[in-house]
Design an enzyme around this catalytic site. Structure first.
Site, PDB file in Angstrom:
ATOM      1  CG  HIS A 165      -4.007 -25.584  62.508  1.00 20.74           C
ATOM      2  ND1 HIS A 165      -3.980 -24.450  61.748  1.00 20.74           N
ATOM      3  CD2 HIS A 165      -4.926 -26.387  61.913  1.00 20.74           C
ATOM      4  CE1 HIS A 165      -4.837 -24.544  60.757  1.00 20.74           C
ATOM      5  NE2 HIS A 165      -5.417 -25.707  60.819  1.00 20.74           N
ATOM      6  CD  GLU A 269      -2.156 -27.033  59.728  1.00 17.12           C
ATOM      7  OE1 GLU A 269      -2.700 -26.344  58.840  1.00 17.12           O
ATOM      8  OE2 GLU A 269      -2.716 -28.010  60.274  1.00 17.12           O
TER       9      GLU A 269
HETATM   10  O1  TA6 Z   1      -5.214 -27.768  58.723  1.00 10.78           O
HETATM   11  C1  TA6 Z   1      -5.963 -27.445  57.572  1.00 10.78           C
HETATM   12  C2  TA6 Z   1      -7.436 -27.518  57.934  1.00 10.78           C
HETATM   13  O2  TA6 Z   1      -7.813 -28.835  58.285  1.00 10.78           O
HETATM   14  C3  TA6 Z   1      -8.241 -26.979  56.767  1.00 10.78           C
HETATM   15  O3  TA6 Z   1      -9.033 -28.003  56.198  1.00 10.78           O
HETATM   16  C4  TA6 Z   1      -9.085 -25.866  57.381  1.00 10.78           C
HETATM   17  O4  TA6 Z   1     -10.331 -26.387  57.774  1.00 10.78           O
HETATM   18  C5  TA6 Z   1      -8.219 -25.448  58.556  1.00 10.78           C
HETATM   19  O5  TA6 Z   1      -7.699 -26.678  59.059  1.00 10.78           O
HETATM   20  C6  TA6 Z   1      -8.913 -24.623  59.595  1.00 10.78           C
HETATM   21  O6  TA6 Z   1      -9.798 -25.420  60.309  1.00 10.78           O
HETATM   22  P1  TA6 Z   1     -10.738 -24.686  61.401  1.00 10.78           P
HETATM   23  O7  TA6 Z   1     -11.538 -25.779  62.022  1.00 10.78           O
HETATM   24  O8  TA6 Z   1      -9.825 -23.996  62.378  1.00 10.78           O
HETATM   25  O9  TA6 Z   1     -11.547 -23.682  60.618  1.00 10.78           O
END
Ligand code: TA6
Length: 294
Positions: A165, A269
């Site tokens: 991520h 990601e």
């Molecule tokens: O990867 C994108 C995502 O799934 C978004 O929906 C947003 O929630 C981001 O990840 C961050 O997630 P987190 O749980 O780290 O706040």
């Protein structure tokens, strides 16, 4: 803990361990080229990657929580075994648990490497009843390579999602152009994962964006016209790519981001998010990502 880590795993100036923010154990990798990377054992998060001509390439929120209870907001959070919400904590338990150091090395070519591991334990089994070991190999050289593997030591197949991520720091989100997405199907997480088609040659940002691009090409590119930088993402064994920027309102609602943080990063990601990966009993899954900046 840091003393023990240095006793067992440090490699002169190339690999050292210190107490990082919040006192969390942090490893520092230094390459002869001047490249440096840092990682926290908590969540196996690569929290910093600096290259001599480019400076810091990863975004870490100034408001990131280093208490060791919440995922670090930035760097490269490791999503496993679940993407997004579901039965497990959001994005799975890998990024909110301490990993161990399995090995460190400096290769004959001068690449600086560390292998981190997270294995099944009673707390994890209670959430996810499988015998696994996940490993993250971090290789710092002329670029930054990560290899993520999952071994199934049990007698039952299991399925999971995974993602790197990555929060890429940018001059300003208005200067960002993403290449490689034209013609792909994507699941729009802002529309209950409705399936759409991407028609744009170049993706730019002007609103909250949260999409899982399905079967994305092996190489994706982030062009930042503000600092004349190109970041190539070369992924292998990860079919999809998530593109995320919270934009103004969502950014304000995220407690560990500053109100203008949306301008300072984009997440692209490498992942298996649209579909899960199944690993048979006794088998091993492996995937990798190389980040190359120019
Ligand atoms: O990867 C994108 C995502 O799934 C978004 O929906 C947003 O929630 C981001 O990840 C961050 O997630 P987190 O749980 O780290 O706040």
């Amino acid at each position: 803990m840091v003393t023990e880590l240095n006793k067992n795993f440090s490699k002169s100036e190339s690999i050292v361990f210190i107490a990082g923010q919040g006192g969390l154990p942090k490893g520092i990798l230094r390459h002869a080229s001047g490249a440096e990377a840092e990682f926290y054992l908590f969540g196996a998060n690569i929290s910093s990657w600096c290259m001599p001509k480019h400076g810091q390439l990863l975004f870490m929120s100034p408001k990131a929580d280093f208490s060791g209870t919440k995922p670090l907001r930035g760097g490269i959070p490791l999503v496993f075994p679940q993407f997004g919400s579901g039965k497990l904590p959001s994005h799975g338990f890998a990024r909110i648990n301490p990993w161990s150091v399995k090995s460190t090395a400096v290769s004959s070519g001068g690449d600086v490497e560390v292998v981190l591991a997270l294995s099944a334990n009673d707390a994890l089994r209670a959430m996810w009843p499988f015998e696994f070991e996940a490993q993250l190999q971090i290789i710092l050289g002329a670029n930054l390579k990560t290899v993520f593997t999952v071994k199934n030591f049990g007698t039952k197949d299991f399925a999971f999602n995974n993602a790197l991520h990555t929060y890429f720091t940018v001059s300003d989100v208005q200067n960002v152009k993403l290449h490689g997405f034209k013609g792909l199907a994507y699941l729009d997480s802002l529309k209950n994962r409705a399936r759409e088609m991407e028609s744009r040659d170049i993706l730019t940002f002007n609103c909250e964006t949260d999409r899982i691009y399905v079967d994305a090409p092996g190489t994706l590119r982030i062009e930042d016209t503000g600092n004349k930088r190109t970041m190539n993402i070369e992924k292998n064994g990860m079919n999809d790519a998530v593109v995320w920027n919270p934009w103004i309102e969502r950014c304000k609602a995220i407690g560990d981001l500053e109100s203008d943080s949306y301008r300072k990063f984009v997440c692209v990601e490498s992942c298996n998010a649209a579909a899960s990966v199944t690993v048979g009993a006794g088998k091993t899954f492996s995937c990798s990502q190389v980040l190359r900046v120019s």
